[in-house]
Design a protein around this motif. Structure first.
Motif, PDB file in Angstrom:
ATOM      1  N   PHE A 178       0.791  -1.229   0.000  1.00  0.00           N
ATOM      2  CA  PHE A 178       0.000   0.000   0.000  1.00  0.00           C
ATOM      3  C   PHE A 178       0.829   1.289   0.000  1.00  0.00           C
ATOM      4  O   PHE A 178       0.389   2.292  -0.544  1.00  0.00           O
ATOM      5  CB  PHE A 178      -0.951   0.019   1.201  1.00  0.00           C
ATOM      6  N   ILE A 179       2.010   1.273   0.620  1.00  0.00           N
ATOM      7  CA  ILE A 179       2.768   2.513   0.792  1.00  0.00           C
ATOM      8  C   ILE A 179       3.958   2.612  -0.153  1.00  0.00           C
ATOM      9  O   ILE A 179       4.169   3.652  -0.776  1.00  0.00           O
ATOM     10  CB  ILE A 179       3.217   2.658   2.272  1.00  0.00           C
ATOM     11  N   THR A 180       4.736   1.534  -0.285  1.00  0.00           N
ATOM     12  CA  THR A 180       5.917   1.573  -1.152  1.00  0.00           C
ATOM     13  C   THR A 180       5.574   2.016  -2.584  1.00  0.00           C
ATOM     14  O   THR A 180       6.276   2.875  -3.123  1.00  0.00           O
ATOM     15  CB  THR A 180       6.661   0.225  -1.138  1.00  0.00           C
ATOM     16  N   PRO A 181       4.513   1.492  -3.209  1.00  0.00           N
ATOM     17  CA  PRO A 181       4.203   1.943  -4.579  1.00  0.00           C
ATOM     18  C   PRO A 181       3.919   3.450  -4.672  1.00  0.00           C
ATOM     19  O   PRO A 181       4.305   4.095  -5.651  1.00  0.00           O
ATOM     20  CB  PRO A 181       2.955   1.137  -4.962  1.00  0.00           C
ATOM     21  N   VAL A 182       3.291   3.997  -3.658  1.00  0.00           N
ATOM     22  CA  VAL A 182       2.997   5.440  -3.654  1.00  0.00           C
ATOM     23  C   VAL A 182       4.297   6.226  -3.553  1.00  0.00           C
ATOM     24  O   VAL A 182       4.503   7.215  -4.285  1.00  0.00           O
ATOM     25  CB  VAL A 182       2.044   5.793  -2.492  1.00  0.00           C
ATOM     26  N   ILE A 183       5.196   5.795  -2.686  1.00  0.00           N
ATOM     27  CA  ILE A 183       6.475   6.492  -2.520  1.00  0.00           C
ATOM     28  C   ILE A 183       7.303   6.378  -3.799  1.00  0.00           C
ATOM     29  O   ILE A 183       7.932   7.359  -4.209  1.00  0.00           O
ATOM     30  CB  ILE A 183       7.227   5.942  -1.286  1.00  0.00           C
TER      31      ILE A 183
END
Length: 188
Positions: A178-183
């Motif tokens: 959920f978070i790594t792809p956004v970053i």
């Protein structure tokens, strides 16, 4: 620093992981074909099945993949630590090689964004699971020589695994999905 068996095993697995990661990085830098082969293998066997899904499915697959690796690291201690050392070394080499290959085509910020958010949970999970595998191996060897109780120690290490490794793997899978792809999108 404490001279506890767990602290010693953590240092051993940490050194093993980071030294083999350096081997993978340097090996891939010296011979990019090796890094490309490891990247292709990783993409085919792990990432190819994971990245095509929605984040919830991706999270579940990452969890299953990583908890399986951690279980093997821990239970590999029953092979007198041979399997634990092999899996820890292989993970280090593959991660180091992939970091070098990604570094060749992306900025250091991109590499950090792709690894750090979930890696701060996932790598400690692998290190702890490996350390517990080393302790299991040490207990098995001690019992072989008539000292210690491997069954009792294995149960204690199993509880440590559930209380420390399992939560880290859950958080790592959620962050990676959920978070790594956004970053990554922010720095790409």
């Amino acid at each position: 620093m404490s001279n506890s068996p767990l602290a010693n095993a953590l240092v051993i697995t940490l050194l093993l992981f980071f030294s083999t990661m350096c081997v993978g990085w340097i090996g891939s830098a010296q011979n990019p074909a090796i890094g490309e082969q490891l990247m292709d293998l990783f993409a085919k066997e792990v990432a190819g099945e994971i990245t095509k899904d929605n984040p919830v499915d991706m999270c579940a697959k990452l969890f299953v993949n990583n908890i399986g690796a951690c279980i093997l690291l821990f239970l590999g201690g029953a092979s007198f630590g041979i399997l634990t050392i092999f899996i820890m070394s292989l993970n280090g080499i593959v991660i180091g090689a992939i970091m070098e290959i990604v570094h060749e085509t992306h900025s250091p910020l991109f590499v950090a964004a792709a690894l750090i958010p979930h890696g701060i949970f996932e790598i400690p999970a692998f290190i702890i699971a490996g350390a517990l595998g080393i302790l299991l191996a040490q207990g098995l060897i001690a019992e072989w020589y008539g000292e210690g109780d491997t069954e009792k120690e294995a149960a204690r290490y199993g509880r440590l695994f559930v209380l420390s490794v399992l939560p880290l793997v859950v958080v790592a899978a959620c962050v990676e999905a959920f978070i790594t792809p956004v970053i990554i999108q922010l720095v790409a």
